[in-house]
Design an enzyme around this catalytic site. Structure first.
Site, PDB file in Angstrom:
ATOM      1  N   ASP A  85     -44.622 -33.206  29.179  1.00 59.62           N
ATOM      2  CA  ASP A  85     -44.079 -31.566  29.679  1.00 59.62           C
ATOM      3  C   ASP A  85     -44.493 -30.552  28.584  1.00 59.62           C
ATOM      4  O   ASP A  85     -44.779 -30.982  27.649  1.00 59.62           O
ATOM      5  CB  ASP A  85     -42.325 -31.883  29.436  1.00 59.62           C
ATOM      6  CG  ASP A  85     -41.855 -32.601  28.427  1.00 59.62           C
ATOM      7  OD1 ASP A  85     -42.391 -32.564  27.315  1.00 59.62           O
ATOM      8  OD2 ASP A  85     -40.521 -32.920  28.424  1.00 59.62           O
ATOM      9  N   ASN A 110     -28.456 -36.186  27.523  1.00 53.52           N
ATOM     10  CA  ASN A 110     -27.754 -36.194  28.752  1.00 53.52           C
ATOM     11  C   ASN A 110     -28.500 -37.272  29.634  1.00 53.52           C
ATOM     12  O   ASN A 110     -28.323 -36.900  30.686  1.00 53.52           O
ATOM     13  CB  ASN A 110     -27.936 -34.787  29.425  1.00 53.52           C
ATOM     14  CG  ASN A 110     -29.402 -34.205  29.523  1.00 53.52           C
ATOM     15  OD1 ASN A 110     -30.294 -34.822  29.278  1.00 53.52           O
ATOM     16  ND2 ASN A 110     -29.470 -33.033  29.866  1.00 53.52           N
ATOM     17  N   HIS A 134     -31.812 -37.146  30.164  1.00 49.26           N
ATOM     18  CA  HIS A 134     -33.029 -36.846  30.500  1.00 49.26           C
ATOM     19  C   HIS A 134     -34.314 -37.345  30.212  1.00 49.26           C
ATOM     20  O   HIS A 134     -34.176 -37.980  28.872  1.00 49.26           O
ATOM     21  CB  HIS A 134     -33.154 -35.215  30.561  1.00 49.26           C
ATOM     22  CG  HIS A 134     -33.644 -34.776  29.091  1.00 49.26           C
ATOM     23  ND1 HIS A 134     -33.631 -33.455  29.019  1.00 49.26           N
ATOM     24  CD2 HIS A 134     -34.157 -35.218  28.034  1.00 49.26           C
ATOM     25  CE1 HIS A 134     -34.031 -33.213  27.717  1.00 49.26           C
ATOM     26  NE2 HIS A 134     -34.317 -34.418  27.269  1.00 49.26           N
ATOM     27  N   GLU A 181     -34.251 -33.526  34.014  1.00 49.79           N
ATOM     28  CA  GLU A 181     -32.509 -33.325  33.797  1.00 49.79           C
ATOM     29  C   GLU A 181     -31.714 -33.959  34.778  1.00 49.79           C
ATOM     30  O   GLU A 181     -32.233 -34.373  35.835  1.00 49.79           O
ATOM     31  CB  GLU A 181     -32.448 -31.978  33.811  1.00 49.79           C
ATOM     32  CG  GLU A 181     -33.085 -30.867  32.840  1.00 49.79           C
ATOM     33  CD  GLU A 181     -32.739 -31.289  31.289  1.00 49.79           C
ATOM     34  OE1 GLU A 181     -32.215 -32.162  31.119  1.00 49.79           O
ATOM     35  OE2 GLU A 181     -33.248 -30.440  30.404  1.00 49.79           O
TER      36      GLU A 181
HETATM   37  P1  PGA Z   1     -35.428 -35.916  20.795  1.00 52.64           P
HETATM   38  O1  PGA Z   1     -35.774 -35.651  22.096  1.00 52.64           O
HETATM   39  O2  PGA Z   1     -36.460 -37.143  20.376  1.00 52.64           O
HETATM   40  O3  PGA Z   1     -35.892 -34.849  19.904  1.00 52.64           O
HETATM   41  O4  PGA Z   1     -34.137 -36.372  20.496  1.00 52.64           O
HETATM   42  C1  PGA Z   1     -35.626 -36.554  23.223  1.00 52.64           C
HETATM   43  C2  PGA Z   1     -35.630 -36.062  24.639  1.00 52.64           C
HETATM   44  O5  PGA Z   1     -34.904 -34.893  24.515  1.00 52.64           O
HETATM   45  O6  PGA Z   1     -36.278 -36.386  25.365  1.00 52.64           O
END
Ligand code: PGA
Length: 250
Positions: free
Chosen positions: A67, A136, A138, A143
């Protein structure tokens, strides 16, 4: 699918780097889909160290990032282009022609998404997709509510995601939208490896591993995947009860 639990972040990161390195040894021209965020930093450090110490080469492999924020130029300090350059692509011998990050500043984002999805197809498909997980649930920027059959597209970020990521934007407004590969794009990967570290991921991990398979918990879709591994540190596994195993390799 029994998650593999490791004692701490460093051990989890080493195990993740092992999975990538062994795929690369088995298939030097493998296609990888890879994440950003804090979770994979240790894995990227491990891979850069293997490149330096052991000559592990990435030159024939192809990489797709999951992304990128919409509206950010590739040289914006909070862009995933910059993150990837600093933490991985700029530290190993990747072939720039084989490195793909969605262009968040493309004048026609829809066309960019279509082109990205096409490039994945033309590459022969993803051999190994490495994912983090949001608080959450995702994966990528898919999301809660993201359709399981979605492909690369423009998405709206959840408020919780924007709050968590706001620290990268130092006073600027965090973007509201992003380009993300889709749920189906991820599920089409031949192998999926999800990494999670820290107590603030424990609920999302438990929902993904033990709750219902539901579009409200995007990572739960992975339970339908024939070749998926969850690699967790102990804190991220702390809400799992005894459904996890210590030790077994992914
Ligand atoms: P993070 O993010 O590794 O910074 O916790 C993971 C994500 O949001 O997919």
């Amino acid at each position: 699918m029994r998650p593999r639990v490791l004692p701490d972040y460093e051990t989890m990161s080493t195990a993740a780097a092992d999975v990538v390195a062994s795929k690369l040894r088995e298939k030097p021209h493998a296609v990888f889909m890879i994440p950003t965020g804090t979770t994979p930093l240790g894995m990227y450090r491990g891979l850069a160290a293997r490149h330096e110490r052991e000559g592990l080469s990435f030159a024939r492999a192809t990489f797709f990032n999951l992304d990128e924020y919409l509206g950010l130029p590739p040289d914006h300090p909070a862009s995933y282009h910059v993150y990837m350059q600093e933490n991985f692509y700029g530290r190993v011998d990747v072939d720039p022609e084989r490195v793909h990050v969605p262009d968040g500043s493309a004048p026609d984002p829809e066309a960019e998404c279509e082109q990205y999805e096409r490039a994945i197809r033309v590459s022969g498909g993803v051999d190994l997709c490495v994912l983090g997980i949001g608080r959450n649930g995702h994966i990528g920027f898919n999301e809660p509510g993201a359709p399981f059959d979605s492909r690369t597209r423009v998405v709206r970020l959840a408020e919780t995601t924007r709050r968590v990521n706001a620290t990268d934007f130092e006073g600027e407004r965090a973007p509201e939208r992003a380009i993300s590969v889709g749920m189906r794009t991820i599920s089409d990967s031949r192998k999926v490896l999800l990494l999670a570290s820290g107590a603030n991921k424990a609920r999302a991990v438990a929902a993904a591993v033990g709750g219902e398979v539901s579009e409200e918990v995007p990572a739960s879709a992975l339970r339908r995947h024939p070749n998926v591994s969850f690699l967790l540190d102990r804190d991220a596994a702390s809400a799992l009860g005894d459904s996890a195993s210590e030790g077994e390799p992914p």
